[in-house]
Design a protein around this motif. Structure first.
Motif, PDB file in Angstrom:
ATOM      1  N   PRO A 141      -6.991   4.967   9.976  1.00 47.85           N
ATOM      2  CA  PRO A 141      -5.727   5.210   9.275  1.00 47.85           C
ATOM      3  C   PRO A 141      -5.361   4.011   8.401  1.00 47.85           C
ATOM      4  N   ARG A 142      -4.493   4.233   7.458  1.00 50.91           N
ATOM      5  CA  ARG A 142      -3.972   3.139   6.624  1.00 50.91           C
ATOM      6  C   ARG A 142      -3.075   2.236   7.473  1.00 50.91           C
ATOM      7  N   GLN A 155       0.851  -1.188   0.000  1.00 48.66           N
ATOM      8  CA  GLN A 155       0.000   0.000   0.000  1.00 48.66           C
ATOM      9  C   GLN A 155       0.888   1.239   0.000  1.00 48.66           C
ATOM     10  N   THR A 156       0.260   2.390  -0.132  1.00 50.31           N
ATOM     11  CA  THR A 156       0.982   3.654  -0.026  1.00 50.31           C
ATOM     12  C   THR A 156       0.305   4.511   1.037  1.00 50.31           C
ATOM     13  N   ILE A 157       1.085   5.447   1.585  1.00 50.07           N
ATOM     14  CA  ILE A 157       0.530   6.403   2.539  1.00 50.07           C
ATOM     15  C   ILE A 157       0.831   7.817   2.049  1.00 50.07           C
ATOM     16  N   HIS A 158       0.129   8.778   2.612  1.00 51.39           N
ATOM     17  CA  HIS A 158       0.288  10.179   2.227  1.00 51.39           C
ATOM     18  C   HIS A 158       0.756  11.020   3.404  1.00 51.39           C
ATOM     19  N   ASN A 192     -10.357  12.686  15.432  1.00 49.78           N
ATOM     20  CA  ASN A 192     -10.532  12.594  13.981  1.00 49.78           C
ATOM     21  C   ASN A 192      -9.706  13.630  13.229  1.00 49.78           C
ATOM     22  N   ARG A 193      -9.432  14.776  13.853  1.00 50.40           N
ATOM     23  CA  ARG A 193      -8.671  15.828  13.189  1.00 50.40           C
ATOM     24  C   ARG A 193      -7.186  15.503  13.051  1.00 50.40           C
ATOM     25  N   ILE A 194      -6.685  14.489  13.765  1.00 47.70           N
ATOM     26  CA  ILE A 194      -5.264  14.150  13.647  1.00 47.70           C
ATOM     27  C   ILE A 194      -4.909  13.641  12.254  1.00 47.70           C
ATOM     28  N   TYR A 195      -5.909  13.269  11.481  1.00 48.20           N
ATOM     29  CA  TYR A 195      -5.649  12.767  10.136  1.00 48.20           C
ATOM     30  C   TYR A 195      -5.299  13.876   9.153  1.00 48.20           C
ATOM     31  N   GLY A 196      -5.623  15.124   9.475  1.00 46.50           N
ATOM     32  CA  GLY A 196      -5.368  16.195   8.526  1.00 46.50           C
ATOM     33  C   GLY A 196      -6.256  16.017   7.302  1.00 46.50           C
ATOM     34  N   TRP A 197      -5.678  16.109   6.119  1.00 46.63           N
ATOM     35  CA  TRP A 197      -6.477  16.069   4.887  1.00 46.63           C
ATOM     36  C   TRP A 197      -6.683  14.655   4.355  1.00 46.63           C
TER      37      TRP A 197
END
Length: 125
Positions: free
Chosen positions: A78-79, A22-25, A45-50
């Protein structure tokens, strides 16, 4: 996009469960104890950013169960989750079951958090 395998190799991770194909951003470093004790579900939930296509690196982890429960009860997943400072043998046996249910790759690393941040910032993804 960063290949999850390259990310894991850079910070010396051991795979506990999930897919490495997989890939992450991006990534977010979170003090596990502070997150659990102080963040509301909206703040968590906001810790994920965009993007939720990222890795959450949890510090101050004893078994990994608490961060996974927090993730389990929030709508966004999260991934990848990395437990910093514990080995795969120290992870609670229910963690892989929770992770597999939400298709989250879980890894452990013993690398110090300052080194993790320096290594990741130094990468030219």
């Amino acid at each position: 996009q960063v290949p999850l395998q390259g990310f894991a190799d850079a910070i010396g991770c051991t795979l506990l469960c999930g897919s490495m194909d997989q890939t992450i951003h991006g990534y977010t470093v979170i003090n596990s104890l502070n997150a659990i004790l102080q963040l509301s579900s909206n703040e968590f939930n906001r810790i994920y950013g965009w993007s939720t296509e990222r890795s959450l690196i949890f510090t101050n982890v004893s078994t990994g169960k608490s961060p996974m429960v927090a993730i389990r009860v929030t709508p966004f997943k999260p991934r990848c989750v990395v437990f910093q400072g514990i080995s795969a043998a120290d992870v609670h046996p229910i963690v892989p079951k929770m992770a597999e249910r939400d298709r989250i790759t879980v890894m452990c690393t013993s690398m110090e958090i300052e080194k993790i941040v320096n290594v990741l910032r130094g990468q030219e993804w």
